[in-house]
Design a protein around this motif. Sequence first.
Motif, short mmCIF file in Angstrom:
data_model
loop_
_atom_site.label_atom_id
_atom_site.label_comp_id
_atom_site.label_asym_id
_atom_site.label_seq_id
_atom_site.Cartn_x
_atom_site.Cartn_y
_atom_site.Cartn_z
N MET A 15 11.94 2.54 -1.87
CA MET A 15 11.88 3.16 -0.55
C MET A 15 13.12 2.83 0.27
O MET A 15 13.88 1.95 -0.06
N ARG A 16 13.31 3.55 1.39
CA ARG A 16 14.28 3.21 2.41
C ARG A 16 13.51 2.80 3.67
O ARG A 16 12.40 3.26 3.90
N MET A 17 14.17 1.95 4.49
CA MET A 17 13.49 1.42 5.67
C MET A 17 14.43 1.37 6.85
O MET A 17 15.56 0.89 6.76
N VAL A 18 13.97 1.86 8.00
CA VAL A 18 14.62 1.65 9.29
C VAL A 18 13.92 0.48 9.98
O VAL A 18 12.70 0.46 10.08
N GLY A 19 14.69 -0.48 10.45
CA GLY A 19 14.11 -1.66 11.08
C GLY A 19 14.29 -2.87 10.20
O GLY A 19 15.17 -2.91 9.35
N PRO A 20 13.38 -3.86 10.39
CA PRO A 20 12.30 -3.95 11.38
C PRO A 20 12.86 -4.19 12.78
O PRO A 20 14.05 -4.18 12.98
N ASN A 21 11.90 -4.38 13.73
CA ASN A 21 12.26 -4.68 15.12
C ASN A 21 13.07 -3.54 15.72
O ASN A 21 14.17 -3.73 16.23
N CYS A 22 12.52 -2.33 15.64
CA CYS A 22 13.27 -1.17 16.13
C CYS A 22 12.38 -0.28 17.00
O CYS A 22 11.16 -0.44 17.03
N LEU A 23 13.02 0.65 17.68
CA LEU A 23 12.32 1.61 18.54
C LEU A 23 11.72 2.75 17.74
O LEU A 23 10.66 3.26 18.07
N GLY A 24 12.42 3.17 16.69
CA GLY A 24 11.93 4.26 15.87
C GLY A 24 12.99 5.32 15.63
O GLY A 24 14.19 5.06 15.74
N GLN B 33 0.83 -1.21 0.00
CA GLN B 33 0.00 0.00 0.00
C GLN B 33 0.86 1.26 0.00
O GLN B 33 0.57 2.22 -0.71
N CYS B 34 1.92 1.24 0.80
CA CYS B 34 2.82 2.40 0.84
C CYS B 34 3.51 2.60 -0.50
O CYS B 34 3.70 3.74 -0.96
N GLY B 35 3.88 1.50 -1.16
CA GLY B 35 4.50 1.62 -2.47
C GLY B 35 3.54 2.23 -3.48
O GLY B 35 3.93 3.09 -4.28
N ALA B 36 2.29 1.79 -3.43
CA ALA B 36 1.29 2.35 -4.35
C ALA B 36 1.02 3.82 -4.05
O ALA B 36 0.72 4.60 -4.97
N LYS B 37 1.12 4.23 -2.81
CA LYS B 37 0.88 5.61 -2.42
C LYS B 37 2.04 6.53 -2.79
O LYS B 37 1.86 7.75 -2.92
N GLY B 38 3.23 5.96 -2.97
CA GLY B 38 4.40 6.79 -3.25
C GLY B 38 5.15 7.20 -2.00
O GLY B 38 5.91 8.18 -2.01
N VAL B 39 4.97 6.46 -0.91
CA VAL B 39 5.71 6.72 0.32
C VAL B 39 7.19 6.51 0.04
O VAL B 39 7.59 5.55 -0.62
N ARG B 40 8.04 7.38 0.58
CA ARG B 40 9.46 7.31 0.30
C ARG B 40 10.25 6.55 1.36
O ARG B 40 11.36 6.08 1.09
N ALA B 41 9.72 6.46 2.58
CA ALA B 41 10.50 5.86 3.67
C ALA B 41 9.59 5.18 4.67
O ALA B 41 8.44 5.60 4.87
N LEU B 42 10.13 4.13 5.33
CA LEU B 42 9.38 3.38 6.32
C LEU B 42 10.20 3.25 7.61
O LEU B 42 11.43 3.14 7.57
N VAL B 43 9.51 3.27 8.74
CA VAL B 43 10.07 2.83 10.01
C VAL B 43 9.21 1.66 10.46
O VAL B 43 8.03 1.84 10.79
N VAL B 44 9.77 0.46 10.43
CA VAL B 44 9.02 -0.75 10.78
C VAL B 44 9.41 -1.15 12.21
O VAL B 44 10.50 -1.68 12.43
N VAL B 45 8.53 -0.88 13.17
CA VAL B 45 8.83 -1.23 14.56
C VAL B 45 8.43 -2.67 14.86
O VAL B 45 8.86 -3.25 15.87
#
Length: 947
Positions: A363-372, A324-336
């Motif tokens: 996209m770029r992604m921080v995580g998964p399994n992270c605090l934020g 869904q984020c890819g379809a929306k054009g989101v540029r970055a993720l933080v996966v907690v």
Amino acid sequence: MRSDPGDPRSRPAQPGAASAGAALTPASGTTRPRPALASLPTLYPAPIPQEGLEAGRVLLRDGTAATLRPAREADRPLVGEFLQRVSDLSLMRRFFAGASREAAVEALLQVGPPAERYTLLVQVGDPDHPRIVASGTYVRDRAEPDTAEVAFLVEDAYQGRGLGTLLLERLALIAARHGIRRFVAWTQPDNRRMLEVLRASGFEAHQHHRDGYVVVSLDVQPSPESVARSEMRDRIATVASLRPLFRPRGVAVVGASRDPGSIGYRILEALVMNRFQGPVYPVNPRAEVVGSIPAYRSVLDVPGPVDLAVVAVPREAVLDVVDQCGAKGVRALVVVTAGFAETGPEGRALQERLVAKVRGYGMRMVGPNCLGLINTAPDVRMNASFSPVFPPHGRVAMSSQSGALGLAILEYARDLGLGLSSFVSVGNKADVSGNDLIQYWEDDEDTDLILLYLESFGNPRRFARLARRVGRKKPILAVKAGRTAAGTRAAGSHTAALAASDVAVEALFRQAGVIRADTLEDMFDIAALLANQPLPAGPRVAIVTNAGGPGILATDALASAGLEVPEPSPATREALRRFLPPAASVANPIDMVASATAEQYRETLRVVLRDPGFDAVLVIFIPVGLADVDAVAAAVREAVAEARRAGHRKPVVACFMSARGLRQPLAVGDERIPSYRFPESAARALAKAYEYARWRQRPLGRIPAHPDLDVDRARDLCRAALGRGGGWLSAQEVDGLLEAFGLPRVRSRFVRDEEAAVAAAADLGYPVAVKMASRTLVHKTEWDGVQLHLADAAAVRAACRGIVRRLEAAGRREELDGFVVQPMVPAGTELVVGVTQDPLFGPLVAFGLGGIHVEVLKDVVFRITPLTDVDAAEMIRSIRGYRLLEGYRGHPPADLEAIQDVLLRVSRLVEEVPEIAELDINPLMAYEPGRGCLIVDARVRVEEPGR
């Protein structure tokens, strides 16, 4: 155009080298003329990719992520679709003769061995429905084997985003491994975009016109310009890719819950309550409002732009959210969300699918399994984490690999009053890593100091390159967990046995200028100094105290950390005596005695800060007299403020050893004076700051380009040994390997039996040494396999028969290959040089005193390759026995430049021949300056790289 022969990954900065003449080695040795190191041209190591050279994540100029990989025959449908999307003009410019798209598919998929032909593809999109958007190919010229023709094709929508340059760089690195040193590209005169790609690469380029085309010839050996441009492009792309993480236009919290105890609710609350300067969108398919904010069923329903999505949904739902984020054009993720690679094979497989999707969508992604993630900049104020703590704004950036520890770190930083510019909990580091963050913070105007809590390294060699560069601008301070991993692995060489688990990390940090803290408490103690005070210009520290005991403790701590506590100048002592009581000591420590008043603190500091004989000041106060804490603190502030106005920039640290400490920070305008509970903490912080200051002042170092190396011979020798299964090389092979790299060695004869040994001894001249030669029995001393000072033929025969007899008694006679006969060499200083392969860090070079010093005293230092001349010189001076090499009590000095030359040649050898798994030179006999050194014994083990 022809490129210079030699190093396939590095090139000389200038042709040729002036010779300084041969080293005056003893007649029993073999050596080549040894030019002065300073006269040799410089090698420039090739850039280190973010991930694999031939496959992995790549970043476009605008920060969009994509995947690079080799072409495969199975790619035919994808390549066909790619060519259908390419315009006729782009197709014509790639294939010239108006080739059909069907023929173009065949041309791109003529996949061959990399030594002859190689094609790389760039892929984007969902991994289940990928798209090829660019290709690059080289084809070797059979008439000129060191030359290959190179060509690129980039989908029109992706042109101008750096893909052509990226493919050129990677193909050049791959081609160089196979002896290709020059690329030739043909293009039309009006194809300005491709001409600019070739010219802007930084490779040395020449062009001419032929048959109506422009022919550009590129020397693809790394040069200062090509390396610098590559690193700049990489930095620009990395910063662009991370900007949506740190400065998003809008943030969606996917999994925002109405339950106040849930992670999703806490993240939403943290964003809102800390006044994020942008819109926040809760996403919850089962709620219309969350936390008084209208919620959306999906990211796709959010009306405004969303640069960053914080994902806090169950593990099973994460991949759908990414779609869904890819379809929306989101540029970055933080996966907690947790439950990925940290849980085992199933979670690791799920994480691989997650990463593939994230990259497919660019996209770029921080995580998964992270605090934020937190950014405290006043115009951002983003707490995209579930931490209840929003630290004060400051100029310190921090990355933590542990989320749970991150919570404690943020609380501790707040309690210390240490302001942060940003904080990132990287979690599993599936995408964004510490290396990425270092590059982002390198030019971040809000960051002056970088803190890292590390549990593992992803790409330590790239980390070392980045840290060397960034550390010249901003300190990098790290805590590396796991420094006492159990035991030392069993190994066949002294070098491997000495390389314990933490040796590589220590070597990397020392070479790269990373300040290492032993504990988190130490890290914050050091950070408080680095973030608030200037670096000490030297090691001389003045101690100002009102109690003798703490002053002595501080003196001991400073001295043990390598700092000095010198006497004040006569003028300073005279000035102090004017106002201090007779019982006071005006030596160093300056003990004002227990009755010292706040005014005496003020006057003493004024005098000490003016003394040019001190580089830093440590102020200690214990409330044992009439002065109170607040009055002394005010006196310290006033004295430092006056010194700053007078232009004195010495660092000042304090130690207030009272039960309640300081109620107010020791602040002088915008400057904060760090205060510690104990003098030892202050001393350690000063020592680390001075060590870093010295590293910044030292030369960058260079890798000399030795002109006499036969790299191909060394590679062929080791690969031939691999052909029979690898393992330890024979004595003849070791001698050939050393000779190929110009390493000075004792003249040796390998023989099969005792009669041949006698003949060799007569030819070499008595006295001689006889050694057993075996590819399996590598520890000769265990079999009494080294017989020395043999004066005649009878002694040689007896030595050979004794070795045979001992092996026969043990049932190992068949493992004897023969004997090595050598002339006895003059006595010198015995040294050891070795190499062992760390599975993560690559080759580790060891240096130390040889003989009993290796096994008993373990006086050995390690560094990571490639070594610079500065690294090699520092290694020599870092061992405890260095005074012997300088000359000590009748012991002659050693030829330090000759030793340095051996270290540099060994470093180059193991960089060029990755099949070398272990190398042990013991002893290396060092002689007086001008007489060089000799390798008396060496052993080498080879195995397939990467095993």
